[in-house]
Design a protein around this motif. Structure first.
Motif, PDB file in Angstrom:
ATOM      1  N   ALA A 227       0.865  -1.211  -0.110  1.00 14.70           N
ATOM      2  CA  ALA A 227      -0.127   0.039   0.087  1.00 14.70           C
ATOM      3  C   ALA A 227       0.965   1.274   0.071  1.00 14.70           C
ATOM      4  CB  ALA A 227      -0.830   0.034   1.242  1.00 14.70           C
ATOM      5  N   SER A 228       2.037   1.006   0.599  1.00 15.96           N
ATOM      6  CA  SER A 228       2.974   2.330   0.768  1.00 15.96           C
ATOM      7  C   SER A 228       3.675   2.497  -0.738  1.00 15.96           C
ATOM      8  CB  SER A 228       3.889   2.320   1.748  1.00 15.96           C
ATOM      9  OG  SER A 228       4.827   1.211   1.565  1.00 15.96           O
ATOM     10  N   ARG A 229       3.607   1.371  -1.579  1.00 15.34           N
ATOM     11  CA  ARG A 229       4.603   1.445  -2.783  1.00 15.34           C
ATOM     12  C   ARG A 229       3.761   1.884  -3.957  1.00 15.34           C
ATOM     13  NH1 ARG A 229       9.177  -1.748  -2.167  1.00 15.34           N
ATOM     14  NH2 ARG A 229       9.910  -0.707  -4.176  1.00 15.34           N
ATOM     15  N   THR A 230       3.724   3.233  -4.045  1.00 16.96           N
ATOM     16  CA  THR A 230       2.878   3.823  -5.203  1.00 16.96           C
ATOM     17  C   THR A 230       3.265   3.639  -6.591  1.00 16.96           C
ATOM     18  OG1 THR A 230       2.296   5.844  -3.694  1.00 16.96           O
ATOM     19  CG2 THR A 230       2.050   6.059  -5.917  1.00 16.96           C
ATOM     20  N   GLU A 231       4.636   3.334  -6.823  1.00 18.01           N
ATOM     21  CA  GLU A 231       5.071   3.131  -8.029  1.00 18.01           C
ATOM     22  C   GLU A 231       4.748   1.550  -8.712  1.00 18.01           C
ATOM     23  OE1 GLU A 231       8.289   1.533  -5.571  1.00 18.01           O
ATOM     24  OE2 GLU A 231       6.759   3.242  -5.493  1.00 18.01           O
ATOM     25  N   ILE A 233       2.179   0.007  -7.361  1.00 20.83           N
ATOM     26  CA  ILE A 233       0.837   0.020  -7.669  1.00 20.83           C
ATOM     27  C   ILE A 233       0.106   0.626  -8.836  1.00 20.83           C
ATOM     28  CG2 ILE A 233      -1.433   1.103  -6.884  1.00 20.83           C
ATOM     29  CD1 ILE A 233      -0.600   0.986  -3.830  1.00 20.83           C
ATOM     30  N   ASN A 234       1.164   1.580  -9.477  1.00 21.14           N
ATOM     31  CA  ASN A 234       0.884   2.217 -10.684  1.00 21.14           C
ATOM     32  C   ASN A 234       1.138   1.180 -11.712  1.00 21.14           C
ATOM     33  OD1 ASN A 234      -0.185   4.635  -9.351  1.00 21.14           O
ATOM     34  ND2 ASN A 234       1.612   5.656  -9.713  1.00 21.14           N
ATOM     35  N   THR A 235       2.154   0.873 -11.410  1.00 18.83           N
ATOM     36  CA  THR A 235       2.695  -0.264 -12.668  1.00 18.83           C
ATOM     37  C   THR A 235       1.973  -1.286 -12.753  1.00 18.83           C
ATOM     38  OG1 THR A 235       5.034   0.567 -12.233  1.00 18.83           O
ATOM     39  CG2 THR A 235       4.810  -1.127 -13.583  1.00 18.83           C
ATOM     40  N   ALA A 239      -3.582   1.497 -11.315  1.00 15.64           N
ATOM     41  CA  ALA A 239      -4.073   2.486 -10.569  1.00 15.64           C
ATOM     42  C   ALA A 239      -3.489   3.870 -10.948  1.00 15.64           C
ATOM     43  CB  ALA A 239      -4.011   2.199  -8.863  1.00 15.64           C
TER      44      ALA A 239
END
Length: 239
Positions: A227-231, A233-235, A239
């Motif tokens: 949940a804290s790894r935005t990159e 999640i996006n990849t 999202a």
């Protein structure tokens, strides 16, 4: 949930003919844990399950279940050791009834009382299959066939369920039913390794998550860490 690994893969590699698909994968599933493997289509998720269950003959590295080396074992022996592979799609015997398909999952078991106990468990989890038990598999809906496939896997009595993309090709309402069943299995203490391309249903079940990309694990950790790894999640999650 035990701290000792149930499934342990170390430097697992393999592929088809001259094409290597998996590259030195390390993976652990603990007793009572649900591990989710996600990643793009065609990047090795199904091949990983095939390597563990003995359906990929040319592999490197080590695979063990509860300390038992699975590398040199046949697929039947791996099932007997406790690994149950529930493949994507239906793969039922279309001219056999629902109950005949279910009983095929217990083909290694000779104890009739144990077979009846497992069958009752399947019918309790999936009451629609009890209603349809004398119906030919070829006449079932896609969702019903998927449930028979899962039920047949449960009939083996294995310690670890390898489940490959259970939502593939199903309508959203049926996917919801399938994932309610998987949540029941998880809550009952079943050990599960679940492979999915789309993560929105699978991740809420996960104790551990592995992101598989190009036959290598790009990352692994728990849902809180993801949940804290935005990159990531996006990849990987779109999202």
């Amino acid at each position: 949930m035990s701290d000792q690994p149930l499934l342990l893969c170390r430097k697992l590699s393999g592929g088809y003919a001259n094409r290597r698909v998996l590259h030195d994968l390390d993976l652990t599933v603990r007793d009572g844990e649900c591990v989710v493997v996600i990643g793009p289509n065609g990047h090795g998720k199904t091949t990983l399950l095939r390597a563990i269950s003995g359906l990929l003959p040319d592999i490197g590295g080590d695979v063990s279940l509860a300390g038992i080396n699975l590398r040199a074992k046949s697929p039947d022996a791996i099932v007997a050791a406790g690994v149950v592979h529930i493949p994507q799609g239906d793969l039922l015997f279309p001219d056999m009834t629902v109950i005949e398909n279910l009983l095929m999952g217990a083909y290694l078991t000779r104890d009739r009382q144990e077979i009846n106990r497992r069958l009752e468990e399947v019918f309790t989890l999936l009451p629609k299959l009890k209603e349809r038990q004398k119906q030919l598999a070829s006449t079932l809906s896609g969702g019903e066939r998927r449930m028979v496939g899962i039920g047949r896997g449960l009939m083996s009595g294995g310690r670890l369920l390898l489940i490959d993309e259970p939502s593939l090709g199903l309508a959203p309402i049926v996917i919801e039913q399938i994932y309610k069943l998987l949540d029941q299995l998880r809550r009952s203490g079943r050990s599960i390794m679940l492979v999915e391309e789309t993560a929105n249903r699978a991740l809420p079940l996960a104790d551990e998550i592995y992101l598989l990309d190009g036959g290598r694990f790009a990352w692994h950790g728990n849902p809180t860490e993801l949940a804290s790894r935005t990159e990531l999640i996006n990849t990987y999650l779109g999202a």
